[in-house]
Enzyme design. Structure first.
Site, short mmCIF file in Angstrom:
data_model
loop_
_atom_site.label_atom_id
_atom_site.label_comp_id
_atom_site.label_asym_id
_atom_site.label_seq_id
_atom_site.Cartn_x
_atom_site.Cartn_y
_atom_site.Cartn_z
N VAL A 1 0.86 -1.19 0.00
CA VAL A 1 0.00 0.00 0.00
C VAL A 1 0.89 1.24 0.00
O VAL A 1 1.68 1.46 0.92
CB VAL A 1 -0.93 0.01 1.23
CG1 VAL A 1 -1.82 1.24 1.20
CG2 VAL A 1 -1.78 -1.27 1.24
N VAL B 1 1.47 5.51 -1.68
CA VAL B 1 1.00 6.72 -2.37
C VAL B 1 2.21 7.56 -2.71
O VAL B 1 3.14 7.71 -1.89
CB VAL B 1 0.02 7.52 -1.49
CG1 VAL B 1 -0.36 8.85 -2.16
CG2 VAL B 1 -1.23 6.70 -1.17
N GLY C 1 -6.70 12.24 -0.83
CA GLY C 1 -7.77 11.25 -0.93
C GLY C 1 -7.43 10.02 -1.74
O GLY C 1 -8.32 9.20 -2.01
N SER D 1 2.74 -0.20 8.28
CA SER D 1 4.05 0.46 8.29
C SER D 1 4.02 1.70 9.16
O SER D 1 5.03 2.08 9.76
CB SER D 1 4.44 0.83 6.85
OG SER D 1 3.44 1.64 6.25
N TYR E 1 -3.94 3.65 9.59
CA TYR E 1 -4.97 2.68 9.24
C TYR E 1 -6.17 2.65 10.18
O TYR E 1 -7.20 2.07 9.83
CB TYR E 1 -4.33 1.29 9.12
CG TYR E 1 -3.43 1.23 7.91
CD1 TYR E 1 -3.96 1.12 6.64
CD2 TYR E 1 -2.05 1.35 8.04
CE1 TYR E 1 -3.15 1.10 5.52
CE2 TYR E 1 -1.22 1.34 6.92
CZ TYR E 1 -1.77 1.21 5.67
OH TYR E 1 -0.96 1.21 4.56
N PHE F 1 4.16 -10.13 5.87
CA PHE F 1 4.06 -10.30 4.42
C PHE F 1 4.36 -9.01 3.69
O PHE F 1 4.24 -7.94 4.20
CB PHE F 1 2.69 -10.84 4.03
CG PHE F 1 1.55 -10.14 4.70
CD1 PHE F 1 1.04 -8.95 4.21
CD2 PHE F 1 0.97 -10.68 5.84
CE1 PHE F 1 -0.03 -8.33 4.82
CE2 PHE F 1 -0.09 -10.06 6.47
CZ PHE F 1 -0.59 -8.88 5.96
#
Length: 403
Positions: A80, A82, A90, A116, A121, A403
């Site tokens: 994950v 960005v 967003g 991370s 989250y 993972f």
């Protein structure tokens, strides 16, 4: 926001990897990149595109997660990331919404990840549902034990012969504990049994596998480890169904010649080593970390699919800003034979956010602690203790897969 959320085709996988390495400040060699690419080709891949460029990326492995009493399909989120130029616009919110749609379409009531950055989250409904301890053993002297180790022989196992021996033990461990992910043969060979790769620091030797039990008989336990050049034994994974088997494996690790220390980065908080070690100055817990983060994507299915230790009849008022179908007031009626979870107009016994429900779902976090922390509200005295008793499991949940 002008970004477009859509699937990442195979032709764009290398571009997505470049973004992930940029976001995580990673420099990888050819072998590591090849391994990552092969894993991503088997995943769902969601991307955020801005004028044709990938500025956000999230992958989801389709796996099973052990839950009390069984297993449920889970979206195991990975990579994950960005782009630094598109933070706070967003992008991640859009990708997560895309993941929730895929989970609903595929019938996956759970999502999980290793965070991370913890602060990210929680707002998406994730909560740490398992905890792991880091343990260090001083092996400059013999490991003192308060119990007698399993006397069956120990034997080294070649990686090529390992999967068929280790996998049944791992699956038996999954049946005992919640929070453990399913594995196929590719996972074993790629993640646990692989040899040295470029990108390693070159200080650790290859993976070694030791099995407890006579050749030809079912294995009674195993450990996977490496030995570094400074005499540090690093434990990758251990599976032992009982304390004598665990004692035999820990004793083996502590007695390896030309070493001075054993380190395990993740053991369960109820690992028997922490009790049967004769000297806790020799066996020290050096860290505690929130391990697997869990998200209940479909609360009703998640609650009715797990087992329950004792009866409970409670009305829960659940908040879920991202998935409104989970929000509302519901009566949970559960006992060891099963559970129902239906909309209710009765006053709530407990009020909580979906992330607090995820935290206690596997039985590792007592809800009454969250009530005391001000994160959940007990409106009927004793309701939190009643739910905790129903959620209780024989073994604490544990996740050792980074993972």
């Amino acid at each position: 926001m002008s970004t477009d959320i859509r699937d990442i085709p195979e032709a764009h996988v290398d571009r997505a990897l470049d973004l992930a390495y940029l976001a995580f400040h990673e420099k990888t060699g050819d072998a590591t990149r090849k391994r990552h690419r092969e894993a991503l080709l088997r995943c769902e891949r969601v991307g955020a595109y801005d004028d044709g460029e990938i500025v956000g990326f999230a992958a989801a492995h389709r796996l099973g997660l052990s839950v009390p009493g069984g297993e449920l399909p889970v979206a195991e989120l990975d990579f994950v990331s960005v782009a630094p130029t598109h933070r706070r616009r967003g992008v991640l919110t859009g990708m997560m919404a895309g993941m929730w749609r895929r989970c609903a379409a595929d019938g996956r009531p759970l999502a999980c990840l290793w965070a991370s950055e913890d602060a990210i989250y929680g707002r998406f409904g994730f909560a740490p549902a398992t905890e792991a301890y880091s343990v260090e053993i001083d092996t400059t002297r013999p490991l003192g034990l308060r119990i007698t180790p399993d006397r069956r022989p120990l034997r080294l196992l070649a990686p090529a012969d390992a999967v068929g021996v280790l996998a049944p033990l791992y699956e038996a461990g999954r049946a005992r504990r919640g929070g453990r992910l399913s594995r196929d043969e590719a996972w074993w060979r790629r993640a646990l049994l692989s040899g040295d790769e470029d990108g390693d620091d070159g200080k650790d030797g290859p993976s070694r596998i030791v099995v407890l039990g006579d050749k030809g008989a079912p294995a009674a336990g195993y450990v996977v480890y490496r030995v570094g050049e400074k005499g540090v034994v690093t434990v990758g994974e251990m599976e032992a169904p009982d304390a004598p088997a665990a004692a035999a494996l820990w004793s083996y690790l502590a007695a390896i010649d030309l070493t001075r220390k054993v380190r395990a980065w993740a053991v369960a908080p109820d690992d028997p080593l922490l009790h049967f070690a004769a000297d806790r100055d020799q066996v020290r817990v050096t860290g505690r970390l929130p391990a697997l983060w869990l998200r209940l994507v479909d609360v009703a299915r998640a609650l009715t699919a797990r087992s329950w230790a004792v009866p409970a009849d409670l009305v829960l008022e659940v908040r879920d800003a991202a998935l409104p179908a989970n929000a509302g007031r519901f009566r949970l009626t559960a006992d060891p034979s099963g559970a129902t979870y239906e909309p209710s107009g009765d006053p709530a016994d407990l009020a909580l956010d979906v992330r607090e429900l995820a935290a206690c779902y596997l039985g590792g976090v007592p809800l009454r602690r969250l009530v005391r922390a001000g994160l959940a509200e007990e409106r009927t005295p004793g309701a939190a203790r009643s739910l905790d008793a129903a959620l209780e499991t024989e073994y604490l949940p544990f996740a050792g897969d980074d993972f």
